[in-house]
Design a protein around this motif. Structure first.
Motif, PDB file in Angstrom:
ATOM      1  N   ARG A  70     -58.797  60.928  71.578  1.00 34.30           N
ATOM      2  CA  ARG A  70     -58.582  62.339  71.897  1.00 34.30           C
ATOM      3  C   ARG A  70     -57.601  62.522  73.048  1.00 34.30           C
ATOM      4  NH1 ARG A  70     -64.212  62.313  70.876  1.00 34.30           N
ATOM      5  NH2 ARG A  70     -64.724  63.454  68.969  1.00 34.30           N
ATOM      6  N   ASN A  71     -57.449  61.501  73.895  1.00 32.92           N
ATOM      7  CA  ASN A  71     -56.558  61.632  75.046  1.00 32.92           C
ATOM      8  C   ASN A  71     -55.119  61.241  74.723  1.00 32.92           C
ATOM      9  OD1 ASN A  71     -58.716  62.416  76.705  1.00 32.92           O
ATOM     10  ND2 ASN A  71     -59.245  60.272  77.133  1.00 32.92           N
ATOM     11  N   ASP A  73     -53.969  58.242  74.006  1.00 32.20           N
ATOM     12  CA  ASP A  73     -53.590  56.975  74.629  1.00 32.20           C
ATOM     13  C   ASP A  73     -52.681  56.182  73.694  1.00 32.20           C
ATOM     14  OD1 ASP A  73     -55.197  57.595  76.815  1.00 32.20           O
ATOM     15  OD2 ASP A  73     -56.969  56.654  75.908  1.00 32.20           O
TER      16      ASP A  73
END
Length: 279
Positions: A70-71, A73
């Motif tokens: 979700r980030n 990365d």
């Protein structure tokens, strides 16, 4: 042998536990058994995943999906990092998806193969939606919801794989064979695959299941995921669409705007997870 006799033959075999699994499933089942062991070491899990190329590819794909990244990365490019990110529970779901997928892969007849492909696409979308709905609406365990969705059509996949042996078996009688699938074959295939009883009961209740208010069970999650899935199952009677919220008691639990917002917000996640499962 006519269709009724063929149905009876397949049902009798299933009732006796005579379920033939694809050869490639055995390796996946070994991994599933290993993951069920609370003492399973991460290194052992990684080796088992690497021993099944399709599972390795799917694990990396899921680790890079919106559900697990979700980030935003950096993308994961190896199995070790993927297993660490998704965890054992999600890995078990991927193993189940490989098992289910293999039933369809051995079908020769092009018409049946097309049905199996549609059924798998439906399954992947239901699995992705089940996890989202479990997290945001029913509050059951999201990993359990996704796992249950992956295997909820396994009886249908098994019947499709057996239909190669009996030409015309599934023609023009969808309700009859859907009933057979769910009442006899599904139960025995789920037992053969050692699916937990709570999951099995939710799956077997799907055909005649009713949504409870508020939706709060695994069955509720599967019912909603099936209804909202953009690809419907090619098996049996087509799903009835959910009524408009203005005419539905579901509106007392979650209003139409809120539900639409949930679906909109999770659209990328559903698409990403479905794509990962379709690897």
């Amino acid at each position: 042998m006519n269709r009724l006799e063929a149905f009876g033959y397949i049902a009798a075999q299933a009732a006796r536990g005579e379920i033939t699994l694809p050869t490639s499933v055995n390796a996946a089942l070994r991994l599933q058994l290993a993951l069920d062991n609370p003492d399973c070491h991460i290194e052992d899990a990684i080796k088992l995943v690497l021993g099944e190329p399709q599972l390795a590819a799917r694990t990396v794909a899921l680790a890079n999906s919106a559900a697990f990244n979700r980030n935003g990365d950096a993308s994961i490019t190896n199995v070790r990092a993927a297993v660490m990110r998704v965890g054992y529970r999600s890995l078990q779901t991927l193993v189940a998806s490989l098992v289910v997928r293999q039933f369809g892969m051995r079908i020769v007849d092009p018409v049946l193969r097309a049905k199996a492909e549609q059924l798998w696409e439906h399954t992947a979308h239901v699995a992705a939606l089940a996890q989202v709905l479990a997290r945001r609406v029913t509050f059951v365990n999201p990993d359990t919801a996704m796992f249950a969705a992956i295997v909820h059509e396994v009886g249908g996949f098994y019947l499709l794989s057996r239909a190669d042996e009996f030409p015309g078996l599934l023609d023009d009688d969808p309700e009859k064979w859907a009933e057979l699938c769910e009442e006899v074959v599904s139960r025995e295939v789920l037992k053969k695959l050692s699916i937990p009883e709570t999951v099995t009961q939710a799956i077997l209740a799907l055909r005649d299941g009713w949504l409870t208010m508020p939706p709060s069970t695994l069955l509720d999650t599967l019912l909603l995921a099936n209804q909202f899935a953009p690809v419907h199952s090619p098996l049996g009677v087509p799903d009835e669409p959910l009524p408009d919220h203005a005419d539905s008691v579901l509106d007392f639990v979650i209003d139409n705007d809120t539900l639409q917002a949930i679906l909109d917000e999770s659209a990328d996640e559903v698409k990403s997870m479905s794509a990962a499962l379709l690897v």
